[in-house]
Design an enzyme around this catalytic site. Structure first.
Site, mmCIF file in Angstrom:
data_model
loop_
_atom_site.group_PDB
_atom_site.id
_atom_site.type_symbol
_atom_site.label_atom_id
_atom_site.label_comp_id
_atom_site.label_asym_id
_atom_site.label_seq_id
_atom_site.Cartn_x
_atom_site.Cartn_y
_atom_site.Cartn_z
ATOM 1 N N TYR A 128 0.088 0.333 3.562
ATOM 2 C CA TYR A 128 -1.214 1.018 3.520
ATOM 3 C C TYR A 128 -1.120 2.377 4.219
ATOM 4 C CZ TYR A 128 -6.314 1.583 4.045
ATOM 5 O OH TYR A 128 -7.612 2.044 4.008
ATOM 6 N N ASN A 141 -2.183 9.635 -10.465
ATOM 7 C CA ASN A 141 -2.884 9.551 -11.751
ATOM 8 C C ASN A 141 -4.249 10.228 -11.697
ATOM 9 O OD1 ASN A 141 -0.940 8.249 -13.268
ATOM 10 N ND2 ASN A 141 -1.621 6.206 -12.647
#
Ligand code: UDP
Length: 294
Positions: A119, A73
């Site tokens: 992660y 994004n």
């Protein structure tokens, strides 16, 4: 300046000094959702995602999506705005490294199916997205591989080792050593890290650059240093080593030195003094709040 944070682990109190500036805007939003920013954007620092293992493991899918969907994004926003964008990647892309000094050419040793994978693999995928947008879509991308960073304004319950040891020593609780405490980390003071990030943003380097302090310490050494500096006599308690916990970590910062003219200037000794002073104030204030009648 616009700060975007979903406040999952962030604290609005840390923005107190900025909030009165006329040019400052705060948007509470999760970057997993596309961002609508009015007007021009010059630079984007993507610092999103909890970095503390116990915090990022609470909702692993969300952590992974923050690193992948969120990064996509922001890259899309950078492309639309013609903005330069910097990714906070991590030494975790090297996983549990088999070499002592980790340089950017080392491809790492990450377990894709384990508690740290959400992660580590998310950040690795983030680098891939950055590389694609930088190499093939003309976006001015920068990638910082950040090694363990600490300093004032960390959350007292952050869960990472420096804040844990300091807060435990100040509160009179036993220091929690995971494993036998012989694993190593290299700790970078936050001011040095910020300077490195700003220099990297201003540079022309699109490939990853390690940012960290090459001083290497075992967790036992760190614990003893915190006890000495706080004057605390609390005991150490030994807990199981978390799965996939890296045995060693130390950055090779030759590229950062050469490309950015950067190297850390705050040694652990001084950085710990500043960090302990800040947490001492915070622990005192928290105690006073507890004592006040509600
Ligand atoms: N650690 C520890 N006690 C704590 C928290 C962490 O001994 O209370 C250890 C942890 O097992 C790891 C090292 O300290 O080996 C650094 O952990 P941290 O969570 O700060 O960062 P990371 O593992 O992501 O480098």
């Amino acid at each position: 300046m616009t700060v975007v944070d979903n406040l999952l682990t962030g604290d609005l109190a840390n923005l107190a000094r900025l909030r009165d500036h006329a040019a400052f805007t705060f948007v509470q939003q999760d970057i997993i959702k596309p961002l609508q920013i009015e007007g021009p954007v010059d630079e984007i620092y993507n610092l999103a995602c909890p970095a503390s293992p116990p915090r990022y493991q609470i909702d692993p899918i969300h952590t992974f999506r923050t690193c992948v969907d969120g990064t996509l994004n922001l890259l899309t926003l950078a492309e639309a705005k013609g903005a330069r964008i910097l990714q906070s990647s991590t030494s975790e892309v090297y996983g549990d490294p088999e070499i002592n000094l980790q340089h950017e050419g080392y491809r790492g040793n990450v377990n894709t199916c384990g508690p740290r994978a959400c992660y580590d693999e998310g950040k690795r995928a983030g680098e891939t997205l950055f590389w694609e947008f930088g190499a093939h879509r003309g976006v001015e991308t920068r990638i910082a591989r950040i090694f363990n960073t600490y300093g004032p304004q960390m959350h007292p319950d952050d869960g990472r080792v420096v804040s844990n040891f300091v807060v435990q020593a100040l509160r009179g609780d036993a220091l929690t050593i995971y494993g036998d405490g012989s694993q190593t980390r290299s700790f970078c003071y936050v001011d040095d890290m910020v300077e490195g990030l700003i220099r990297l943003m201003a540079s022309n380097e699109k490939m990853p650059v390690n940012l960290g302090n090459p001083g290497e310490f075992t967790m036992l050494e760190l614990a003893k240093l915190v006890l000495a500096k706080t004057g605390s006599a609390v005991p150490m308690t030994y807990l199981p080593l978390p799965q996939d916990d890296p045995r060693q970590r130390r950055p090779d910062i030759a590229r950062a030195r050469g490309l950015l003219g950067w190297q850390p200037v705050v040694p652990l000794d001084l950085g710990l003094d500043r960090t302990i002073a800040w947490f001492a104030e915070r622990v005192r204030a928290d105690r006073q709040k507890e004592l006040l009648p509600s």
